[in-house]
Design a protein around this motif. Structure first.
Motif, PDB file in Angstrom:
ATOM      1  N   TYR A  10       0.876  -1.183   0.000  1.00 31.32           N
ATOM      2  CA  TYR A  10       0.000   0.000   0.000  1.00 31.32           C
ATOM      3  C   TYR A  10       0.910   1.228   0.000  1.00 31.32           C
ATOM      4  N   GLU A  11       0.312   2.398  -0.297  1.00 30.76           N
ATOM      5  CA  GLU A  11       1.079   3.644  -0.263  1.00 30.76           C
ATOM      6  C   GLU A  11       1.401   4.011   1.187  1.00 30.76           C
ATOM      7  N   ALA A  12       2.445   4.823   1.383  1.00 31.21           N
ATOM      8  CA  ALA A  12       2.896   5.163   2.738  1.00 31.21           C
ATOM      9  C   ALA A  12       1.824   5.913   3.542  1.00 31.21           C
ATOM     10  N   ASN A  13       0.912   6.605   2.830  1.00 32.60           N
ATOM     11  CA  ASN A  13      -0.143   7.342   3.543  1.00 32.60           C
ATOM     12  C   ASN A  13      -1.462   6.571   3.606  1.00 32.60           C
ATOM     13  N   ALA A  14      -1.481   5.329   3.147  1.00 33.12           N
ATOM     14  CA  ALA A  14      -2.742   4.585   3.004  1.00 33.12           C
ATOM     15  C   ALA A  14      -3.378   4.214   4.333  1.00 33.12           C
ATOM     16  N   LEU A  15      -2.585   4.179   5.405  1.00 37.20           N
ATOM     17  CA  LEU A  15      -3.119   3.737   6.700  1.00 37.20           C
ATOM     18  C   LEU A  15      -3.534   4.913   7.583  1.00 37.20           C
ATOM     19  N   GLU A  16      -3.401   6.142   7.071  1.00 33.63           N
ATOM     20  CA  GLU A  16      -3.782   7.318   7.853  1.00 33.63           C
ATOM     21  C   GLU A  16      -5.284   7.344   8.081  1.00 33.63           C
ATOM     22  N   PRO A  17      -5.779   7.832   9.233  1.00 35.38           N
ATOM     23  CA  PRO A  17      -5.002   8.450  10.313  1.00 35.38           C
ATOM     24  C   PRO A  17      -4.521   7.454  11.373  1.00 35.38           C
ATOM     25  N   VAL A  18      -4.713   6.155  11.154  1.00 35.69           N
ATOM     26  CA  VAL A  18      -4.341   5.180  12.195  1.00 35.69           C
ATOM     27  C   VAL A  18      -2.826   5.145  12.362  1.00 35.69           C
ATOM     28  N   ILE A  19      -2.103   5.081  11.215  1.00 39.46           N
ATOM     29  CA  ILE A  19      -0.640   5.176  11.219  1.00 39.46           C
ATOM     30  C   ILE A  19      -0.267   6.210  10.164  1.00 39.46           C
ATOM     31  N   SER A  20       0.463   7.242  10.566  1.00 42.43           N
ATOM     32  CA  SER A  20       0.811   8.323   9.630  1.00 42.43           C
ATOM     33  C   SER A  20       1.902   7.895   8.659  1.00 42.43           C
ATOM     34  N   LYS A  21       2.000   8.645   7.571  1.00 44.92           N
ATOM     35  CA  LYS A  21       3.060   8.325   6.599  1.00 44.92           C
ATOM     36  C   LYS A  21       4.441   8.600   7.186  1.00 44.92           C
ATOM     37  N   GLU A  22       4.517   9.523   8.141  1.00 47.16           N
ATOM     38  CA  GLU A  22       5.805   9.780   8.799  1.00 47.16           C
ATOM     39  C   GLU A  22       6.244   8.562   9.603  1.00 47.16           C
ATOM     40  N   THR A  23       5.299   7.958  10.332  1.00 46.60           N
ATOM     41  CA  THR A  23       5.645   6.748  11.091  1.00 46.60           C
ATOM     42  C   THR A  23       6.060   5.628  10.151  1.00 46.60           C
ATOM     43  N   ILE A  24       5.317   5.462   9.036  1.00 46.79           N
ATOM     44  CA  ILE A  24       5.695   4.434   8.060  1.00 46.79           C
ATOM     45  C   ILE A  24       7.098   4.713   7.521  1.00 46.79           C
TER      46      ILE A  24
END
Ligand code: MN
Length: 192
Positions: A10-24
């Protein structure tokens, strides 16, 4: 054999807001990449060089074990997620087994959350299945993985601070509660 950093499905921002793209970016791009680099350096010219990852985890100790364990753990972790769904529920066979063996999805989540919240220090909470088809929830410290005890890992939440501190600071229970929105239960069923 050289290990490679696993590609995210998935894209780095795909899990937002549960996990941010910065955390990924840090968790996958820095922490996991570090374990991959360390393992490749540590196994060069040793008996572990051509051993499958799970076999290294079952047999090694010290730095080789720590880095191999963290690669196995994170490969299972990062490939089990999908974009958030507000009322995300288990599906298929795993849904039936959870209901039969824990009573309900809510009862299962409560035990999983408790084991995640009470794990002291760094580690992982796991759902696994044993050879008799019994589901078990375990706390594994540091780089440990249920395969070390003959269990088949199905689902894991990372409770190392690097997994949540940018987004949730010290609120580990809030992070764990939010993760249910992004569990891809098709992937969990595929691991049964
Ligand atoms: Mn991690």
């Amino acid at each position: 054999m050289k290990y490679q950093l696993i590609q995210l499905p998935y894209e780095a921002n795909a899990l937002e807001p549960v996990i941010s793209k910065e955390t990924i970016a840090f968790h996958h791009g820095k922490h996991l990449q570090g374990y991959v680099n360390n393992l490749n350096a540590a196994i060069e010219g040793t008996k572990y060089e051509d051993m499958p990852l799970e076999e290294i985890v079952k047999t090694a100790d010290g730095g080789v074990f720590n880095n191999a364990g963290q690669i196995l753990n994170h490969n299972l972790y990062f490939t089990q997620f999908c974009a958030p769904k507000v009322d995300n529920q288990p599906t298929g066979v795993i849904a039936q087994w959870i209901d039969q063996q824990f009573g309900s999805f809510d009862a299962f989540k409560e035990e999983f959350a408790k084991k995640g919240a009470t794990l002291f220090g760094s580690g992982w909470v796991w759902l696994s299945v044993d050879k008799d088809g019994k589901l078990v929830i375990t706390q594994e410290p540091n780089a440990n993985n249920p395969v070390q005890r003959g269990l088949r890992p199905l689902l894991t939440f990372d409770v190392w601070e690097h997994a949540y501190y940018l987004d949730y600071q010290n609120r580990r229970p809030d992070h764990l509660a939010a993760l249910w929105q992004i569990v891809d239960w098709d992937v969990v069923n595929g691991r049964l």
